[in-house]
Design a protein around this motif. Structure first.
Motif, short mmCIF file in Angstrom:
data_model
loop_
_atom_site.label_atom_id
_atom_site.label_comp_id
_atom_site.label_asym_id
_atom_site.label_seq_id
_atom_site.Cartn_x
_atom_site.Cartn_y
_atom_site.Cartn_z
N LYS A 80 6.68 -0.49 6.16
CA LYS A 80 7.02 0.93 5.93
C LYS A 80 6.03 1.60 4.98
O LYS A 80 5.51 2.67 5.25
CB LYS A 80 8.43 1.06 5.34
CG LYS A 80 9.52 0.45 6.20
CD LYS A 80 10.85 0.41 5.47
CE LYS A 80 10.86 -0.48 4.24
NZ LYS A 80 10.62 -1.90 4.49
N LYS B 27 -1.19 -1.41 3.15
CA LYS B 27 -2.43 -0.79 3.62
C LYS B 27 -2.49 0.66 3.14
O LYS B 27 -1.45 1.32 3.06
CB LYS B 27 -2.50 -0.85 5.15
CG LYS B 27 -2.41 -2.27 5.71
CD LYS B 27 -3.51 -3.17 5.18
CE LYS B 27 -3.60 -4.51 5.86
NZ LYS B 27 -2.65 -5.53 5.39
N SER C 32 3.03 0.67 4.15
CA SER C 32 1.70 0.75 4.76
C SER C 32 1.62 1.91 5.73
O SER C 32 0.64 2.65 5.75
CB SER C 32 1.40 -0.55 5.52
OG SER C 32 1.34 -1.64 4.63
N LEU D 36 -3.09 -8.35 1.31
CA LEU D 36 -1.66 -8.48 1.03
C LEU D 36 -1.00 -7.20 0.53
O LEU D 36 0.20 -7.02 0.66
CB LEU D 36 -1.43 -9.60 0.01
CG LEU D 36 -1.79 -11.01 0.51
CD1 LEU D 36 -1.53 -12.05 -0.58
CD2 LEU D 36 -1.01 -11.37 1.77
N GLU D 37 -1.78 -6.31 -0.07
CA GLU D 37 -1.18 -5.07 -0.56
C GLU D 37 -0.83 -4.19 0.64
O GLU D 37 -1.39 -4.34 1.71
CB GLU D 37 -2.18 -4.28 -1.44
CG GLU D 37 -2.79 -5.04 -2.58
CD GLU D 37 -3.83 -6.04 -2.11
OE1 GLU D 37 -4.59 -5.72 -1.18
OE2 GLU D 37 -3.85 -7.16 -2.67
N1 LIG Z 1 0.44 -2.24 10.57
C1 LIG Z 1 -0.01 -3.15 9.71
N2 LIG Z 1 -1.25 -3.70 9.89
C2 LIG Z 1 -1.70 -4.63 9.03
N3 LIG Z 1 -1.01 -5.09 7.98
C3 LIG Z 1 0.21 -4.58 7.75
C4 LIG Z 1 0.76 -3.58 8.60
N4 LIG Z 1 1.98 -3.27 8.13
C5 LIG Z 1 2.18 -4.02 7.05
N5 LIG Z 1 1.13 -4.82 6.81
C6 LIG Z 1 1.04 -5.83 5.73
O1 LIG Z 1 2.32 -6.46 5.66
C7 LIG Z 1 2.78 -6.60 4.32
C8 LIG Z 1 4.06 -5.79 4.11
O2 LIG Z 1 3.75 -4.42 4.28
P1 LIG Z 1 4.45 -3.26 3.47
O3 LIG Z 1 4.48 -3.57 2.03
O4 LIG Z 1 3.81 -2.00 3.90
O5 LIG Z 1 5.92 -3.37 4.09
P2 LIG Z 1 7.26 -2.70 3.59
O6 LIG Z 1 8.11 -2.54 4.79
O7 LIG Z 1 6.96 -1.51 2.77
O8 LIG Z 1 7.83 -3.87 2.68
P3 LIG Z 1 8.93 -3.78 1.50
O9 LIG Z 1 10.23 -3.65 2.17
O10 LIG Z 1 8.77 -5.08 0.78
O11 LIG Z 1 8.59 -2.59 0.65
C9 LIG Z 1 1.60 -6.17 3.47
O12 LIG Z 1 0.85 -7.33 3.21
C10 LIG Z 1 0.81 -5.24 4.36
O13 LIG Z 1 -0.56 -5.24 4.04
#
Ligand SMILES: Nc1ncnc2c1ncn2[C@@H]1O[C@H](COP(=O)(O)OP(=O)(O)OP(=O)(O)O)[C@@H](O)[C@H]1O
Ligand SMILES: [Mg+2]
Length: 371
Positions: free
Chosen positions: A45, A8, A47, A5-6
């Motif tokens: 983003k 990546k 990740s 869930l964190e």
């Molecule tokens: N390419 C990927 N492959 C596998 N898991 C992913 C991938 N991208 C994101 N995830 C998973 O999806 C979830 C959301 O990812 P992340 O926190 O990186 O997104 P974000 O766009 O930064 O979200 P936020 O807008 O909440 O900051 C996390 O659980 C992450 O592990």
């Protein structure tokens, strides 16, 4: 694990995103000064950036600006600098010689304390942290060591909550520092663009090249493949029909797909239970995030979002619905509310139609009702 869930933190756990990784790599190696990564919430983003950095041979610091804002209540220079300096600990592992010379460089800054193990901000009453001084020192150090430095501001739109005009600082760095690449990300795409004032001729950053990368939802093929691989990794058999339903209902948003995979694959819920939980937990999360944005005019914002969630998609249909539900509204006010929802990513415009880009948001606003 694909379903962790964190965000990546390495390439191995990041599914796909090859195009985005290549663009980032090209941008950094070509010496781009400013790279912006846009994408709605939970689209991956953070990740993407973390996995990218983990493979990179350059030193970097990532500051989670949203976290700085929520912990400190603002993103004043002293807070931002404190977080940047704390981030340096992360690159201690890059090699003793490099780290040693970096610490030497920091010793030149009066308000930084460099100890045996790490570095910290030391502020006496007389000294003031100075972001520009810090950036200058980093840039000079890069020059002497033939390297680049990557400074990431994750959710950079929160930098607007500050006593400093950071768009000016970025423009200054753009013009004066040759060895630092800034990467900014934003889930409130319009808010980030407003903050950078990309399209404003009067703005400090205007006319400078910004490499922009959009992170999008997974295509159907990619989404299904992601789910299959995630379950295969856990040794769990799932039916294609169920995966198709998951993809369709969650619309290829990787954060929700991951949550479903985690609930089913790790917590052992059934298909139906896991999908229901994504919506019920997701709705709570979305409402808490949405709350802050719509607070100034809660009933009207919710009426707009409800109209769209119920399939009224054009400007006039939505406006009519809002007037029926919440009373008369002027064009000016209505347009401002619509614009804000687009800016924050709760609505998007497709041709003449407005849509809610995240199905969990659509469910959340229906459950919240109107006002
Ligand atoms: N390419 C990927 N492959 C596998 N898991 C992913 C991938 N991208 C994101 N995830 C998973 O999806 C979830 C959301 O990812 P992340 O926190 O990186 O997104 P974000 O766009 O930064 O979200 P936020 O807008 O909440 O900051 C996390 O659980 C992450 O592990
Ligand atoms: Mg993020």
């Amino acid at each position: 694990m694909l379903f962790s869930l964190e965000p990546k933190v390495n390439r191995k756990d990041l599914y796909d995103r090859d195009r985005e990784l290549n663009e980032l790599r090209e941008g950094v190696h070509r010496g781009n000064k400013l790279i912006a990564i846009y994408g709605i919430r939970r689209i991956g983003k953070t990740s993407l950036v973390k996995a990218f950095l983990s493979d990179l041979s350059y030193p970097y610091v990532l500051v989670d600006v949203r976290q700085v804002y929520f912990i400190e209540g603002n993103v004043n220079a002293s807070n931002l600098v404190k977080y940047i300096i704390n981030g340096f600990k992360g690159f201690m592992g890059m090699g003793e010689r490099l780290w040693e010379s970096f610490r030497d460089a920091l010793r030149g800054i009066g308000w930084v304390r460099v100890g045996a193990g790490g570095v910290e901000v030391k502020l006496s009453r007389k000294s003031r942290v100075n972001l520009i001084e810090l950036l200058n020192v980093i840039d000079g150090w890069c020059e002497r060591n033939s390297t680049r430095f990557i400074l990431v501001f994750d959710e950079a739109q929160y930098m607007r909550f500050s006593n400093v005009k950071y768009d000016g600082v970025l423009a200054w760095a753009y013009d004066n520092l040759g060895n630092i690449t800034f990467i900014v990300t934003g889930s409130e795409v319009g808010v980030l663009r407003d903050f950078l004032r990309i399209d404003d001729p009067q703005a400090p950053l205007y006319g400078r090249y910004i490499k922009e990368i959009y992170v999008d939802r997974f295509s159907k093929d990619a989404g299904l493949d992601f789910l299959r691989r995630g379950f295969a990794e856990l040794g769990i058999e799932v039916s294609e029909g169920e995966l198709e339903e998951v993809y369709e209902r969650l619309d290829g948003i990787v954060g929700w797909l991951t949550l479903y995979g985690y609930l089913r694959g790790v917590e052992g819920l059934s298909h139906r239970e896991a999908l229901d939980r994504v919506f019920s937990d997701g709705v709570k999360l979305v409402l808490s995030e949405l709350d802050e944005v719509i607070r100034p005019s809660r009933a009207r914002y919710l009426a707009i979002l409800n109209a769209v969630a119920h399939g009224l998609n054009t400007w006039s249909e939505i406006r009519r619905y809002v007037e029926v539900k919440t009373g008369e509204i002027s064009d000016t006010v209505f347009n401002r509310l619509m614009r804000n929802l687009v800016k924050y990513g709760y609505l998007s415009r497709v041709g003449d139609n407005y849509v809610i880009p995240d199905p969990v948001v659509a469910k959340a606003v229906v459950e919240a009702g109107i006002g």
